[in-house]
Design a protein around this motif. Structure first.
Motif, mmCIF file in Angstrom:
data_model
loop_
_atom_site.group_PDB
_atom_site.id
_atom_site.type_symbol
_atom_site.label_atom_id
_atom_site.label_comp_id
_atom_site.label_asym_id
_atom_site.label_seq_id
_atom_site.Cartn_x
_atom_site.Cartn_y
_atom_site.Cartn_z
ATOM 1 N N UNK A 248 0.686 -1.153 0.079
ATOM 2 C CA UNK A 248 -0.057 -0.037 0.074
ATOM 3 C C UNK A 248 0.925 1.363 -0.194
ATOM 4 N N UNK A 249 1.800 1.397 0.709
ATOM 5 C CA UNK A 249 2.778 2.404 0.752
ATOM 6 C C UNK A 249 3.465 2.617 -0.430
ATOM 7 N N UNK A 250 3.818 1.566 -1.325
ATOM 8 C CA UNK A 250 4.389 1.878 -2.516
ATOM 9 C C UNK A 250 3.415 2.320 -3.460
ATOM 10 N N UNK A 251 2.320 1.706 -3.692
ATOM 11 C CA UNK A 251 1.275 2.169 -4.537
ATOM 12 C C UNK A 251 0.620 3.438 -4.154
ATOM 13 N N UNK A 252 0.757 3.860 -2.932
ATOM 14 C CA UNK A 252 0.301 5.464 -2.458
ATOM 15 C C UNK A 252 1.349 6.329 -3.084
ATOM 16 N N UNK A 253 2.720 5.928 -3.376
ATOM 17 C CA UNK A 253 3.717 6.615 -3.711
ATOM 18 C C UNK A 253 3.796 6.472 -5.341
ATOM 19 N N UNK B 292 11.652 6.804 -5.292
ATOM 20 C CA UNK B 292 10.867 7.413 -6.139
ATOM 21 C C UNK B 292 10.705 6.900 -7.448
ATOM 22 N N UNK B 293 9.484 6.311 -7.717
ATOM 23 C CA UNK B 293 9.050 5.382 -9.104
ATOM 24 C C UNK B 293 9.323 6.479 -10.229
ATOM 25 N N UNK B 294 9.143 7.673 -9.946
ATOM 26 C CA UNK B 294 9.132 8.655 -11.405
ATOM 27 C C UNK B 294 10.669 8.809 -11.742
ATOM 28 N N UNK B 295 11.498 8.629 -10.833
ATOM 29 C CA UNK B 295 12.758 8.810 -11.413
ATOM 30 C C UNK B 295 13.246 7.778 -12.646
ATOM 31 N N UNK B 296 12.466 6.522 -12.521
ATOM 32 C CA UNK B 296 12.960 5.796 -13.376
ATOM 33 C C UNK B 296 11.796 5.626 -14.466
ATOM 34 N N UNK B 297 11.175 6.497 -14.783
ATOM 35 C CA UNK B 297 10.130 6.715 -16.002
ATOM 36 C C UNK B 297 10.831 7.752 -17.037
ATOM 37 N N UNK B 298 11.181 6.983 -18.013
ATOM 38 C CA UNK B 298 12.090 7.856 -19.054
ATOM 39 C C UNK B 298 11.583 7.755 -20.354
ATOM 40 N N UNK C 145 -7.855 -2.492 -6.484
ATOM 41 C CA UNK C 145 -7.800 -1.720 -7.933
ATOM 42 C C UNK C 145 -6.930 -0.609 -7.536
ATOM 43 N N UNK C 146 -5.637 -0.947 -7.617
ATOM 44 C CA UNK C 146 -4.773 0.111 -7.502
ATOM 45 C C UNK C 146 -4.707 1.378 -8.205
ATOM 46 N N UNK C 147 -5.165 1.303 -9.598
ATOM 47 C CA UNK C 147 -5.209 2.456 -10.395
ATOM 48 C C UNK C 147 -6.276 3.288 -10.016
ATOM 49 N N UNK C 148 -7.335 3.069 -9.392
ATOM 50 C CA UNK C 148 -8.395 3.963 -9.041
ATOM 51 C C UNK C 148 -7.821 4.977 -7.790
ATOM 52 N N UNK D 198 18.676 8.253 -2.643
ATOM 53 C CA UNK D 198 17.350 8.814 -1.957
ATOM 54 C C UNK D 198 17.500 9.048 -0.446
ATOM 55 N N UNK D 199 18.776 8.599 0.105
ATOM 56 C CA UNK D 199 18.691 8.657 1.546
ATOM 57 C C UNK D 199 17.839 8.217 2.374
ATOM 58 N N UNK D 200 17.480 8.900 3.469
ATOM 59 C CA UNK D 200 16.168 8.290 4.383
ATOM 60 C C UNK D 200 15.189 9.335 4.463
ATOM 61 N N UNK D 201 14.895 9.919 3.541
ATOM 62 C CA UNK D 201 13.564 10.860 3.400
ATOM 63 C C UNK D 201 12.476 10.133 2.721
ATOM 64 N N UNK D 202 11.211 10.230 3.332
ATOM 65 C CA UNK D 202 10.106 9.643 2.673
ATOM 66 C C UNK D 202 9.870 10.108 1.349
ATOM 67 N N UNK D 203 9.354 9.029 0.531
ATOM 68 C CA UNK D 203 9.046 9.519 -0.939
ATOM 69 C C UNK D 203 7.747 10.138 -0.707
ATOM 70 N N UNK D 204 7.273 11.246 -1.664
ATOM 71 C CA UNK D 204 5.992 11.618 -1.312
ATOM 72 C C UNK D 204 5.010 10.840 -1.775
ATOM 73 N N UNK D 205 3.834 10.918 -1.320
ATOM 74 C CA UNK D 205 2.768 10.197 -1.514
ATOM 75 C C UNK D 205 1.634 10.769 -1.368
ATOM 76 N N UNK D 206 0.266 10.338 -1.701
ATOM 77 C CA UNK D 206 -1.317 11.032 -1.721
ATOM 78 C C UNK D 206 -1.777 10.414 -2.733
ATOM 79 N N UNK D 207 -1.691 9.446 -3.443
ATOM 80 C CA UNK D 207 -2.239 8.843 -4.692
ATOM 81 C C UNK D 207 -3.672 8.513 -4.457
#
Length: 283
Positions: A181-186, A221-227, A271-274, A246-255
């Motif tokens: 859930x944490x990953x999908x929410x980020x 952060x997943x978006x770093x790999x989207x190229x 249904x993770x896309x929704x 990325x160090x020890x900082x939490x990735x942004x989340x809120x999907x």
């Protein structure tokens, strides 16, 4: 011996003057007056004799009817009155600002006797109650001189990191539901062509696990790999994510977005896309 002298009297007949400096204040003016009616000519004032009715008294009907709140709405220049009775119900009434306090319209805002708080911007009025019900929003359309009343469905975006038992930068071999859930929410819920696997379409979470042998951490952060690759295709590169620090900082989340009264995280994994964001919050 009796002393004699000249005594000066100030008539103060010239009225109120709030602009002149105290160093050069003119004679027969006052700088402030309490409890006097100020006439425009400034020459004659009379003492204000108590309060004065500015509008015609109005009557509300219903068992144990009472005025609960009164608010002046500046945008349309209306007085908003919330009235309760033992039906039970709470109504919102609109009155004109005139000598007759003309009644314009009313609408029920609760099927209970509630206490309200009211706030405004120029053309919007928001009413909340002490019962935890949806706020009521009134919108004034200046062009048509109409007021639209709606109930506001409150939604919240989930920015919280669910406890998955992992350190922020820890990359687990197995994927628990909470970490998933944490990953999908980020944004690790996205499906993209896997650059390291012949552009096979798959979840970026799965692509990262296939390439590295571990799942992403809560810092990555997943978006770093989207190229965009050399062929102009949008792909996901696990190698780019792995190579970033990325160090020890939490990735942004809120999907994910939830109705404030229905916070069910487990349902999102089905249904993770929704993301749950509504097209409108007005009911």
């Amino acid at each position: 011996m009796r002393a004699s002298g000249q005594k000066d009297y100030l008539s103060l007949i010239k009225g109120l003057n709030t602009e002149t400096s105290a160093l050069a204040f003119p004679e027969s003016f006052t700088s402030d007056e309490l409890n006097f009616v100020i006439n425009k000519d400034g020459l004659i004032r009379k003492r204000r004799l108590g309060f004065q009715d500015l509008v015609t008294p109005f009557v509300i009907t219903g068992g144990f009817a009472a005025v609960e709140n009164v608010f002046y709405w500046r945008g349309p220049s209306l007085v908003c009155v919330t009235v309760t009775d033992d039906t039970p119900q709470t109504k919102l009434r609109f009155h004109a600002v005139d000598d007759d306090f003309t009644f314009i319209a009313e609408v029920a805002i609760s099927s209970a006797v509630v206490k309200t708080q009211i706030a405004e911007t120029t053309n919007f009025l928001v009413i909340t109650t002490d019962q935890g019900t949806n706020p009521v929003m009134c919108e004034y359309k200046e062009l048509t001189k109409e007021i639209f009343v709606s109930s506001v469905k409150v939604n919240v975006r989930d920015f919280e990191l669910v406890d998955d038992g992992l350190e922020i930068s820890e990359q687990p071999i197995n994927l628990s539901d909470n970490h998933k859930y944490n990953l999908f929410n980020a944004d690790w819920h996205l499906t993209r062509a896997d650059l390291e696997d012949n552009k096979t379409e798959k979840l970026v979470t799965t692509a990262f696990k296939d390439f590295t042998g571990v799942y992403p951490s809560n810092a990555q952060v997943a978006s770093v790999g989207i190229i965009i690759d050399e062929g102009g295709d949008t792909v996901f590169s696990s190698k780019d994510v792995k190579g970033a620090n990325f160090g020890n900082s939490k990735a942004g989340r809120g999907h994910y977005v939830y109705d404030i009264n229905d916070f069910n995280r487990d349902a999102k994994l089905l249904n993770p896309e929704e993301d749950g964001a509504p097209s409108t919050t007005l009911v």
